[in-house]
Structure formats: C-alpha cells, structure tokens
Design a protein around this motif. Structure first.
Motif, PDB file in Angstrom:
ATOM      1  N   VAL A  96      -2.279  -0.621  14.922  1.00 48.60           N
ATOM      2  CA  VAL A  96      -3.198  -1.739  14.701  1.00 48.60           C
ATOM      3  C   VAL A  96      -3.969  -1.482  13.418  1.00 48.60           C
ATOM      4  CG1 VAL A  96      -5.160  -3.051  15.599  1.00 48.60           C
ATOM      5  CG2 VAL A  96      -3.415  -2.191  17.177  1.00 48.60           C
ATOM      6  N   VAL A  97      -3.908  -2.431  12.491  1.00 48.69           N
ATOM      7  CA  VAL A  97      -4.662  -2.310  11.245  1.00 48.69           C
ATOM      8  C   VAL A  97      -6.078  -2.822  11.488  1.00 48.69           C
ATOM      9  CG1 VAL A  97      -4.790  -2.952   8.813  1.00 48.69           C
ATOM     10  CG2 VAL A  97      -2.553  -2.689   9.911  1.00 48.69           C
ATOM     11  N   THR A  98      -7.052  -2.015  11.110  1.00 45.36           N
ATOM     12  CA  THR A  98      -8.454  -2.364  11.277  1.00 45.36           C
ATOM     13  C   THR A  98      -9.183  -2.229   9.944  1.00 45.36           C
ATOM     14  OG1 THR A  98      -9.197  -0.110  11.758  1.00 45.36           O
ATOM     15  CG2 THR A  98      -8.330  -1.398  13.619  1.00 45.36           C
ATOM     16  N   ALA A  99     -10.438  -2.656   9.931  1.00 47.60           N
ATOM     17  CA  ALA A  99     -11.245  -2.482   8.721  1.00 47.60           C
ATOM     18  C   ALA A  99     -11.413  -1.012   8.383  1.00 47.60           C
ATOM     19  CB  ALA A  99     -12.609  -3.148   8.915  1.00 47.60           C
ATOM     20  N   GLU A 100     -11.387  -0.156   9.402  1.00 50.28           N
ATOM     21  CA  GLU A 100     -11.609   1.275   9.190  1.00 50.28           C
ATOM     22  C   GLU A 100     -10.382   1.986   8.630  1.00 50.28           C
ATOM     23  OE1 GLU A 100     -12.495  -0.372  12.003  1.00 50.28           O
ATOM     24  OE2 GLU A 100     -14.614  -0.450  11.402  1.00 50.28           O
ATOM     25  N   ASN A 101      -9.177   1.556   9.034  1.00 46.73           N
ATOM     26  CA  ASN A 101      -7.977   2.280   8.590  1.00 46.73           C
ATOM     27  C   ASN A 101      -7.122   1.499   7.595  1.00 46.73           C
ATOM     28  OD1 ASN A 101      -6.461   0.369   9.996  1.00 46.73           O
ATOM     29  ND2 ASN A 101      -5.898   1.719  11.667  1.00 46.73           N
ATOM     30  N   MET A 102      -7.628   0.353   7.102  1.00 44.83           N
ATOM     31  CA  MET A 102      -6.808  -0.517   6.258  1.00 44.83           C
ATOM     32  C   MET A 102      -6.366   0.172   4.966  1.00 44.83           C
ATOM     33  SD  MET A 102      -9.786  -3.159   4.956  1.00 44.83           S
ATOM     34  CE  MET A 102      -8.833  -3.930   3.656  1.00 44.83           C
ATOM     35  N   ALA A 103      -7.077   1.186   4.511  1.00 49.85           N
ATOM     36  CA  ALA A 103      -6.672   1.890   3.289  1.00 49.85           C
ATOM     37  C   ALA A 103      -5.313   2.559   3.451  1.00 49.85           C
ATOM     38  CB  ALA A 103      -7.731   2.920   2.905  1.00 49.85           C
ATOM     39  N   LEU A 104      -4.957   2.915   4.694  1.00 45.91           N
ATOM     40  CA  LEU A 104      -3.662   3.547   4.941  1.00 45.91           C
ATOM     41  C   LEU A 104      -2.504   2.577   4.701  1.00 45.91           C
ATOM     42  CD1 LEU A 104      -4.518   5.439   8.268  1.00 45.91           C
ATOM     43  CD2 LEU A 104      -4.335   6.424   5.969  1.00 45.91           C
ATOM     44  N   TYR A 105      -2.774   1.293   4.790  1.00 51.03           N
ATOM     45  CA  TYR A 105      -1.721   0.280   4.694  1.00 51.03           C
ATOM     46  C   TYR A 105      -1.957  -0.667   3.511  1.00 51.03           C
ATOM     47  CZ  TYR A 105      -1.618   2.026   9.457  1.00 51.03           C
ATOM     48  OH  TYR A 105      -1.596   2.846  10.559  1.00 51.03           O
ATOM     49  N   GLU A 106      -2.743  -0.236   2.553  1.00 49.16           N
ATOM     50  CA  GLU A 106      -3.197  -1.112   1.485  1.00 49.16           C
ATOM     51  C   GLU A 106      -2.044  -1.778   0.733  1.00 49.16           C
ATOM     52  OE1 GLU A 106      -6.373  -1.075  -2.215  1.00 49.16           O
ATOM     53  OE2 GLU A 106      -5.847   0.791  -1.197  1.00 49.16           O
ATOM     54  N   ASP A 107      -0.974  -1.031   0.483  1.00 50.09           N
ATOM     55  CA  ASP A 107       0.132  -1.598  -0.291  1.00 50.09           C
ATOM     56  C   ASP A 107       1.002  -2.537   0.532  1.00 50.09           C
ATOM     57  OD1 ASP A 107       1.137   0.413   1.310  1.00 50.09           O
ATOM     58  OD2 ASP A 107       2.565   1.153  -0.169  1.00 50.09           O
ATOM     59  N   ARG A 108       0.717  -2.683   1.821  1.00 45.98           N
ATOM     60  CA  ARG A 108       1.471  -3.585   2.688  1.00 45.98           C
ATOM     61  C   ARG A 108       0.637  -4.781   3.134  1.00 45.98           C
ATOM     62  NH1 ARG A 108       4.886  -1.016   0.690  1.00 45.98           N
ATOM     63  NH2 ARG A 108       6.536   0.239   1.670  1.00 45.98           N
ATOM     64  N   LEU A 109      -0.598  -4.869   2.678  1.00 49.90           N
ATOM     65  CA  LEU A 109      -1.498  -5.945   3.090  1.00 49.90           C
ATOM     66  C   LEU A 109      -1.685  -6.952   1.959  1.00 49.90           C
ATOM     67  CD1 LEU A 109      -4.290  -3.833   4.856  1.00 49.90           C
ATOM     68  CD2 LEU A 109      -2.593  -5.294   5.980  1.00 49.90           C
ATOM     69  N   THR A 110      -1.673  -8.228   2.294  1.00 44.72           N
ATOM     70  CA  THR A 110      -2.001  -9.247   1.300  1.00 44.72           C
ATOM     71  C   THR A 110      -3.490  -9.151   0.976  1.00 44.72           C
ATOM     72  OG1 THR A 110      -2.634 -10.973   2.879  1.00 44.72           O
ATOM     73  CG2 THR A 110      -0.282 -10.751   2.371  1.00 44.72           C
ATOM     74  N   GLU A 111      -3.876  -9.685  -0.175  1.00 44.42           N
ATOM     75  CA  GLU A 111      -5.296  -9.694  -0.532  1.00 44.42           C
ATOM     76  C   GLU A 111      -6.093 -10.507   0.482  1.00 44.42           C
ATOM     77  OE1 GLU A 111      -6.807  -7.898  -2.917  1.00 44.42           O
ATOM     78  OE2 GLU A 111      -4.810  -7.000  -3.139  1.00 44.42           O
ATOM     79  N   GLY A 112      -5.494 -11.547   1.008  1.00 45.57           N
ATOM     80  CA  GLY A 112      -6.171 -12.349   2.009  1.00 45.57           C
ATOM     81  C   GLY A 112      -6.453 -11.591   3.282  1.00 45.57           C
ATOM     82  N   HIS A 113      -5.483 -10.814   3.751  1.00 48.12           N
ATOM     83  CA  HIS A 113      -5.694 -10.044   4.971  1.00 48.12           C
ATOM     84  C   HIS A 113      -6.705  -8.927   4.753  1.00 48.12           C
ATOM     85  CE1 HIS A 113      -1.648 -11.697   6.451  1.00 48.12           C
ATOM     86  NE2 HIS A 113      -2.606 -12.233   7.174  1.00 48.12           N
ATOM     87  N   LYS A 114      -6.717  -8.348   3.587  1.00 45.19           N
ATOM     88  CA  LYS A 114      -7.754  -7.349   3.284  1.00 45.19           C
ATOM     89  C   LYS A 114      -9.138  -7.973   3.361  1.00 45.19           C
ATOM     90  CE  LYS A 114      -4.778  -4.743   0.088  1.00 45.19           C
ATOM     91  NZ  LYS A 114      -4.572  -4.371  -1.339  1.00 45.19           N
ATOM     92  N   ALA A 115      -9.269  -9.185   2.813  1.00 44.45           N
ATOM     93  CA  ALA A 115     -10.562  -9.873   2.840  1.00 44.45           C
ATOM     94  C   ALA A 115     -10.989 -10.193   4.264  1.00 44.45           C
ATOM     95  CB  ALA A 115     -10.490 -11.150   1.998  1.00 44.45           C
ATOM     96  N   LEU A 116     -10.051 -10.644   5.101  1.00 39.52           N
ATOM     97  CA  LEU A 116     -10.377 -10.950   6.491  1.00 39.52           C
ATOM     98  C   LEU A 116     -10.802  -9.693   7.249  1.00 39.52           C
ATOM     99  CD1 LEU A 116      -7.477 -13.450   7.257  1.00 39.52           C
ATOM    100  CD2 LEU A 116      -9.917 -14.013   7.149  1.00 39.52           C
ATOM    101  N   LEU A 117     -10.110  -8.599   7.015  1.00 37.40           N
ATOM    102  CA  LEU A 117     -10.471  -7.336   7.675  1.00 37.40           C
ATOM    103  C   LEU A 117     -11.859  -6.882   7.247  1.00 37.40           C
ATOM    104  CD1 LEU A 117      -7.015  -5.594   7.297  1.00 37.40           C
ATOM    105  CD2 LEU A 117      -8.157  -5.995   9.490  1.00 37.40           C
ATOM    106  N   ARG A 118     -12.156  -6.966   5.953  1.00 36.83           N
ATOM    107  CA  ARG A 118     -13.475  -6.548   5.478  1.00 36.83           C
ATOM    108  C   ARG A 118     -14.581  -7.447   6.014  1.00 36.83           C
ATOM    109  NH1 ARG A 118     -10.605  -5.474   0.440  1.00 36.83           N
ATOM    110  NH2 ARG A 118     -11.026  -7.636  -0.190  1.00 36.83           N
TER     111      ARG A 118
END
Length: 452
Positions: free
Chosen positions: A83-105
C-alpha cells in the motif's frame, strides 16, 4: 467570438508535434503480429517480472459468470502486494504520477493506494484486431490534425509517431457498437454529503459499427442520448449529442430538452472548457471520458512510455455491493475499494496554444498501452500549478469483450472536492446489444420521445 476563435485555429499552420508521420509501412505493421499486440502494446512483460506478458487479455468470461449478470470480480481473493501512503511514497516515486503524489501529500494518511498484482485484461473481438492492423498502414491525420482519414472501428495509430496520434487513439478506441446503461454522478461537498443524479445513457458508435466504412458515417464518431431519471427537480432533462470526427470543419452537434420548458434546443457551447452540466464547476465538458473533442486548442507532445501505478481492474468498485455511500468519502473516494496495478502507459503532454483561452494551461495524460484508454490525467491552471487530478477506474467487460471505465473521477485540489461519475448502485448491467437504429438519434425522434 467562439466561432472566430475556431476559424483562426483552423487557419493556423500544422502544429509541430504532428509532423509528417501517419501510416506505417507493411514491415512495421507486421510487428502487430509479433513483438507487439494487435493494438500496439509491447507483448512481452518487463524484465523484473512485475508486468506479465499479454496473452490475449480477459477474452473469456469467468466460468461462474453468466450473460445478463453484472461482471463479477475474477480477482476477488487477491490481497494487496503493498500500500502506497504519504509516509512511504518516496519508495515508489518513479512509479507514481504527479497527480497521485499530490493526492497522497494533500490527503494522507486517509488517502492511500493499494497496489495489486498486475493483470493485463484488456481484450477485444478479433474483428477489432484485424481493423487495427489495417488502420496501421492506411490511417492518416488530416492536414490540420483535427481529424483522421482512412480508418475505422478502432484506434487508428497502433504504432503512434506523435502525441496527437496517441490522443486520437483514445478518442477513437473501440467501446463496442452500442451500449445502454444507467449510472449516477455526484459532486460531494467537503464533508462528504452528496445528491446523486441518476442518468440513462444510450450510445450508438457509428465509427465502430461492423461492416461500415469511413465514408458511410457522415463524419460521426458516435451518437449519444442521456436522460436524467432523478432527482425529481431534474428528471426528464435530456441531452442529444452527435460527436463528429473533424470538429473544426463540422462542430459537435448537441441539443438539450428541459422538462420545465418542454422544448428541445440546440446547445452551441457544449465543448472545450465549458462547465460540464450539473458538475458544480468541478469538470469541463472536454474532461468527459477523460478527454474528448477537437484537439486544436493544444500542442501535443508524446513523452514516451513509462511503468506507472494506475487504476486498473476496478471490479470492486463495479460490484452491486459497492453503493454510492460505500464509495464516497469526504475529499476522496474510499481507498479500500480501489485497485492500482503496475502497467506501461504512454505519456502525452498538451500545452495550450498561443492566443487560445482555456481554464487548463497544460494537461498530462497517461494512456494504457493495452487499450489506449486514458487511465489518469493531470490538469494545470494558467499559472502552471497542478489544479485537478483525474482517474478512470476500468474493467474488462468480458462478455463483449471491451475494456472501458466503470468509474471516473476528477479531484479538485484547490476546492478539496471531487466529481464522480459511474455510481451504479445496483443498476442493471451494461447492455452492449440494445438494438438501436441510427434514426432513433435524430433531433426529431428525440423531440417526439422527450415528453414520454
């Protein structure tokens, strides 16, 4: 004013991202029977084994499904890999869209992305594959890029050479020949309260009808009738749309029947940045189906292909047990009902052309390689800031088979609200064989039936 803008756009020279690329050679098209799938995806999996090879998709229904039933979840027993969360999203950064990064943050820890095993389920009838191969060696962009010629039934450019060809692949992708269904859309407030608008949709896809040629369809991609069923204050409101292929030469035709006035009127501005009716100004008309309409307001750039975590195989959201109250939450939908998988997607960026007005200065689209369905998008304001994030949660309607969305979303990061479309709430399954005739989609026929 709008007509003057359209005329000026049509007169502009061919945009740089179109180039001269169009149909491919017979030797290149032969790859569609080899290392590429019939629709142009890479047939093999990735080196890591996290994306499997395409072996035909979900072309046959599960053994425990029967025609006339809602599509059951063939992966109901699977658990998330992580499960990708705001806390661990850096581990999957190259697999996340900019939009999903924004939603997580912005919405973490309540907003998370459960990631499951990848299944390449997109599948189509063999006739679609055959037309895709034919389109590859014949389809050509019109000189201004606002239409396509020598193509029919499905995406015209399975081996795209630029961003405009890729976006036309989405616009003209196969969605069946006809379909009728009911679903609701809503615009929840920040506290999660909502009033769903139940709507009946009838599509006749002239471009995809078996046995027709481009000359037979009178520049039409599809015909659409919608009728609002509830709430009572809107019930009976009807829209008719004739979606045209070259919308600069022959703009989209649209009519609206208002039950209070009992008159069918033309809707001349149902395009581009116009607010989608009843969307609380959370979505523009050209965001319906993730993107629709004439592409002439933007310069289109094909950025290449990436492996990304995107919504896919959203059967949990599609089940009758997933009611609107189960799905809708304040600020975002219930993440427990979502499913994300690792897939290869084409990335296309659209930048607003000089002198053109639109609420979105830039847009980024992520197109599934197996279906040409836009699965995620990002919309930027005129200051260049990420404003809205859109998703299409898709399934394989394996009774056809066809790969299409079951739920669409647009998240507004400024308003902290969202638009949601595709709330089935126990409605009957999609009917892909309703037996429509073209004459039922004329303005006179709709006028006669509007008061019924």
């Amino acid at each position: 004013m709008r007509m003057r803008i359209l005329a000026a756009l049509a007169a502009l020279p061919l945009i740089a991202s179109v180039g001269a690329h169009a149909k491919v050679s017979e030797s290149e098209a032969a790859r569609l029977n080899g290392d590429l799938t019939p629709l142009g995806a890479v047939r093999s999996g990735n080196e890591a084994g996290t994306i499997p090879p395409w072996t035909g998709g979900l072309a046959k229904p599960p053994s425990d499904w029967k025609p006339g039933q809602i599509e059951i979840d063939p992966f109901a027993r699977e658990e998330p890999l992580f499960v990708v969360t705001a806390e661990n999203m850096a581990l999957y950064e190259d697999r996340l869209t900019e939009g999903h990064k924004a939603l997580l943050r912005q919405y973490g820890p309540e907003y998370v992305m459960p990631v499951y095993r990848t299944h390449r389920t997109a599948a189509y009838p063999e006739a679609v594959y055959e037309k895709s191969r034919q389109n590859a060696t014949s389809a050509t962009l019109l000189e201004n890029g606002n239409g396509v010629t020598d193509t029919i039934m499905t995406s015209p450019f399975p081996i795209p050479g630029n961003g405009l060809e890729a976006i036309w692949n989405h616009t003209l992708r196969y969605r069946g020949e006809q379909v009728s269904f009911r679903s609701a859309f809503a615009t929840p407030t920040r506290d999660g309260s909502f009033n769903p608008i139940l709507t009946e949709y009838d599509y006749y896809f002239a471009y995809s009808e078996a046995g027709v040629e481009l000359k037979d369809i009178d520049n039409r991609i599809f015909y659409l009738k919608t009728r609002i069923m509830s709430p009572s204050s809107l019930a009976g409101t009807l829209n008719l749309v004739h979606e045209t292929l070259d919308q600069v030469r022959s703009p989209r035709l649209a009519w609206r029947y208002d039950s209070s006035s009992r008159r069918l009127r033309r809707s001349p501005n149902l395009a581009y940045e116009t607010d989608l009716p009843n969307s609380s100004s959370l979505r523009s008309v050209d965001q319906k189906d993730m993107y629709n309409g004439a592409p002439n307001q933007y310069d289109w750039i094909l950025k290449g292909k990436q492996e990304m975590l995107v919504p896919y195989n959203a059967y949990r959201l599609h089940q009758p047990a997933a009611t609107a109250r189960d799905i809708i939450r304040p600020k975002h939908i219930n993440p427990e009902l979502t499913r994300y998988e690792l897939h290869r997607v084409w990335v296309v960026e659209a930048t607003l052309r000089t002198g053109v007005q639109h609420i979105y200065q830039k847009r980024r689209f992520y197109l599934d390689e197996d279906s040409w369905q836009i699965v995620a998008a990002e919309e930027f304001d005129n200051e260049g800031n990420l404003w809205r994030v859109s998703e299409a949660h898709n399934i394989s309607y394996y009774g056809v088979p066809v790969f299409w969305s079951t739920l669409e979303l647009t998240y507004d990061l400024k308003a902290e609200r969202y638009f949601i479309d595709g709330l089935d709430d126990g409605q009957a399954p999609y009917d892909f064989r309703p037996g429509f005739r073209p004459g039922e989609f004329s303005a006179s026929a709709v006028r006669r039936s509007a008061g019924r």
